[in-house]
Design a protein around this motif. Sequence first.
Motif, mmCIF file in Angstrom:
data_model
loop_
_atom_site.group_PDB
_atom_site.id
_atom_site.type_symbol
_atom_site.label_atom_id
_atom_site.label_comp_id
_atom_site.label_asym_id
_atom_site.label_seq_id
_atom_site.Cartn_x
_atom_site.Cartn_y
_atom_site.Cartn_z
ATOM 1 N N SER A 42 15.730 12.616 2.305
ATOM 2 C CA SER A 42 15.175 11.356 1.838
ATOM 3 C C SER A 42 16.261 10.493 1.213
ATOM 4 N N SER A 86 11.429 9.161 10.369
ATOM 5 C CA SER A 86 10.000 8.979 10.136
ATOM 6 C C SER A 86 9.657 7.505 10.325
ATOM 7 N N CYS A 122 7.625 5.748 8.163
ATOM 8 C CA CYS A 122 6.939 5.313 6.952
ATOM 9 C C CYS A 122 7.876 5.364 5.749
ATOM 10 N N VAL A 168 7.795 6.374 1.594
ATOM 11 C CA VAL A 168 7.027 7.258 0.720
ATOM 12 C C VAL A 168 7.160 6.758 -0.709
ATOM 13 N N ARG A 187 2.225 8.585 -1.754
ATOM 14 C CA ARG A 187 1.519 7.711 -0.821
ATOM 15 C C ARG A 187 2.490 7.322 0.285
ATOM 16 N N ARG A 188 2.052 7.466 1.518
ATOM 17 C CA ARG A 188 2.865 7.067 2.662
ATOM 18 C C ARG A 188 2.463 5.665 3.104
ATOM 19 N N ASN A 203 3.009 3.197 6.143
ATOM 20 C CA ASN A 203 3.493 3.113 7.518
ATOM 21 C C ASN A 203 4.277 1.827 7.741
#
Length: 296
Positions: free
Chosen positions: A59, A76, A78, A80, A90-91, A93
């Motif tokens: 990350s 990814s 999204c 975070v 909470r993701r 998008n």
Amino acid sequence: LFTPHFVSKHSLSSSSFSSFIILSHPQSVQKCSLFNTGSNSWCELSLSLPRVLSSPLSSNLLSSSKGLLCFSIPRSSCFVVYNLLAKSLRRVNFPTCLFDYESLTMVSTDNGFKLFVLSSAGSSNQALVYSSTVCSWRRFEGSTQILSESCHQKGVFYNGCLFFTTLEPFHVVYFHLESGRWEGSTAVLPRDLTFVRVASDGYQKLYLIAGVGTSGISRSIKIWELGKDEDQGVDYWVEVETLPEMICRKFVSVCYHNYEHVYCFWHQGLICLGCYTWPEMLYFKVSRGTWHWLPK
């Protein structure tokens, strides 16, 4: 260095305090060190991040705001957002599958948060705003003044807008989070500036932090506060502080006069100033008018 603001109910060990600075380093992602701004000391305990965010190379911390941290995760689709107090994730998008963005700023609100993202797609520039209350993105026209290489700091939230500074020729521009409108500040900048940053308490005060000198060499570093002439309807900068000469010499020497590495932020009555290539950080106590180095 990032600056989440915790409510006073949050406590570590036997003491309770209202705010502190988090030190995050990409080579030590499992733990985050805490600096208590009340006692001016580092805490014995550190914060642990969830496994999905703390694994090596998993990350990248992009932005923070009042106890919320926003991360990107490689490969990814999204962002975070992690709530340090509630320890919840909470993701968010991406607005599109193939999303290329230049910069992200998170702003906490009374009922959630907003994400502001600058994106360049081909020849078009866009500003996108995500609202956690409606869980959707809005698109607006971008600003070529602060995209790409010109954007050397996050947006600074002040009075409903995000403020940015540009490279030479220096300008202060701002984005209205609700309307999506860009404007340039009408306040005339001081002369002979070598670098420019802004900081704000969010609502009442906006500060300009800048080097003053010639030929790209800072001879002094000063702080100005934004003033308003209600009768004339104009804004102006009022000088409020000059960095002491000896401290200024040390600071510009560790920067090697490469001011692209200089960062600045506001934290609970402190204007913090540092350099990404140097582990120490300066802070100015606005109420007392004093300068201090953050202890190692």
